[in-house]
Design a protein around this motif. Sequence first.
Motif, PDB file in Angstrom:
ATOM      1  N   LEU A 208       0.835  -1.192   0.000  1.00 15.26           N
ATOM      2  CA  LEU A 208       0.000   0.000   0.000  1.00 15.26           C
ATOM      3  C   LEU A 208       0.872   1.244   0.000  1.00 15.26           C
ATOM      4  O   LEU A 208       1.881   1.301   0.702  1.00 15.26           O
ATOM      5  N   GLY A 209       0.481   2.214  -0.785  1.00 13.08           N
ATOM      6  CA  GLY A 209       1.231   3.460  -0.834  1.00 13.08           C
ATOM      7  C   GLY A 209       1.006   4.279   0.423  1.00 13.08           C
ATOM      8  O   GLY A 209       0.192   3.931   1.283  1.00 13.08           O
ATOM      9  N   ASP A 210       1.716   5.395   0.524  1.00 13.07           N
ATOM     10  CA  ASP A 210       1.567   6.252   1.698  1.00 13.07           C
ATOM     11  C   ASP A 210       0.138   6.745   1.823  1.00 13.07           C
ATOM     12  O   ASP A 210      -0.427   7.298   0.888  1.00 13.07           O
ATOM     13  N   GLY A 211      -0.454   6.558   3.001  1.00 16.63           N
ATOM     14  CA  GLY A 211      -1.809   7.048   3.244  1.00 16.63           C
ATOM     15  C   GLY A 211      -2.887   6.272   2.541  1.00 16.63           C
ATOM     16  O   GLY A 211      -4.073   6.569   2.696  1.00 16.63           O
ATOM     17  N   GLU A 212      -2.509   5.262   1.780  1.00 15.89           N
ATOM     18  CA  GLU A 212      -3.497   4.485   1.064  1.00 15.89           C
ATOM     19  C   GLU A 212      -4.103   3.448   1.998  1.00 15.89           C
ATOM     20  O   GLU A 212      -3.420   2.921   2.875  1.00 15.89           O
TER      21      GLU A 212
END
Lengths: 334, 121
Positions: B12-16
Amino acid sequence: MDYDIPMDGEDTGPTVTIREASPAAVDFILRHVDLAFANSLRRVIMSEIPTMAIDLVEVKKNTSVLADEFICHRLGLIPLNSKSVDDVLYTRDCDCDQYCENCSVTLSLYARCTSDGVMRVFARDLVPQDPRANEWVGVPVIKDDNPDGALILKLTKGQEVEMKCIAKKGIAKEHAKWAPTAAVGFEYDPWNKLKHLDYWYEESAKDEWPVSRNGEWEDQPQEGEGVALDGQPGPFYVNVETVGGLEPDVIVQQGIKVLQQKLAGVIQELAGGDNQAETNGDGFGPRSPEGPSGGYDQGGYTTPFDQRGGASAWGGGGMTPYGATPYGQNGGNW
Amino acid sequence: MNAPDRFELFILGDGEKKVTWNLDTRVPNTAIFTFNKEDHTLGHLLSSRLHKYSYVQFSAYIIPHPLLPSFDLRVTTDGSVSPKDAIVQACRDIVGELDQLSREFTKEWELKKIANTESRN
């Protein structure tokens, strides 16, 4: 909560019949599961089980006829023992700058040909350096009688290679070198009673498409028998053959575990509380797009298979290692 | 080059977030869940499991674009259970089933091991 999963008699959950088991492969029949379940297990075994593979190579000397990157590619594909790979961290989760002994295994390769004739360099010439996360992880797999392992390259007189290889943990979704199996055999309905296959043929589909040996495990359809329109696929004939890094039963068990962790992540996310507007009557108003809601935002690079806190699944005592559900174990550390 | 990193397929990407969801305003008891960094493995598993519950009237998933590692799962229930709870229930049931499969496999494997050593002697 009432739900009506169709249950006829003994059909109370998945059952397994192992037909053949060896150190290299396991062949089993999976019953009382649906196609989606069996296929998800297959997919997870193919692409999401963590293993070790060489990921970074420092070429110190290479006077062989092969290009550096050619050899590096070959090194990456050499199967490495991945037993208890849970003890190794993903490099992206590790605190170190580039790599360290907690998230990698260093193997050194040094070979110099001094005699006439051709010298062959094998996987056995890769020497794992200590310290390592445990005694198994990162050791080249050598299964032949000689024992040599995979051939890496050949040298003639005066040629020399010296390399430092960094093996890391990864999954086959990122690169196929991390695949624990080369292929997973998977078949259902060998007689094609459900007509999920439409065979191409020249004269006769029956003559030109021999039934696999799984056909012996099911009744041959009667001549002129119609298609069961409500027929469900199953049983599933599965064959898992290891590349060498993990034992076949461990691959299956790890596949189950990875799938459970995937689902546990979803449960955590959905049942875990205030992730979004609740589904009540007037939740229909204008709503801003999902912002980061604090909650259990773990700040990026946490892998879904993170096992911190949970006990390593194998080699931990005498009780059934796979008994506990993964989402109860590690105190919401997802 | 501009190829995306391959780990973006499953990290998962940042903040995702793993799952986000929105109610469908046109149909009652319907929500569309977007699962990030997931594929057919989870999509088909959940969607076909939901078909087995009597309170689920509709469930299907779509992968909006083959290059994007996400899928949308649309769930309609009869109102006795919210779509979200239906998914959570489905997940719990599958985890239980996998547990059973794991025990079953261990048992069979041990039996096979005994049988193999006996036949060798």
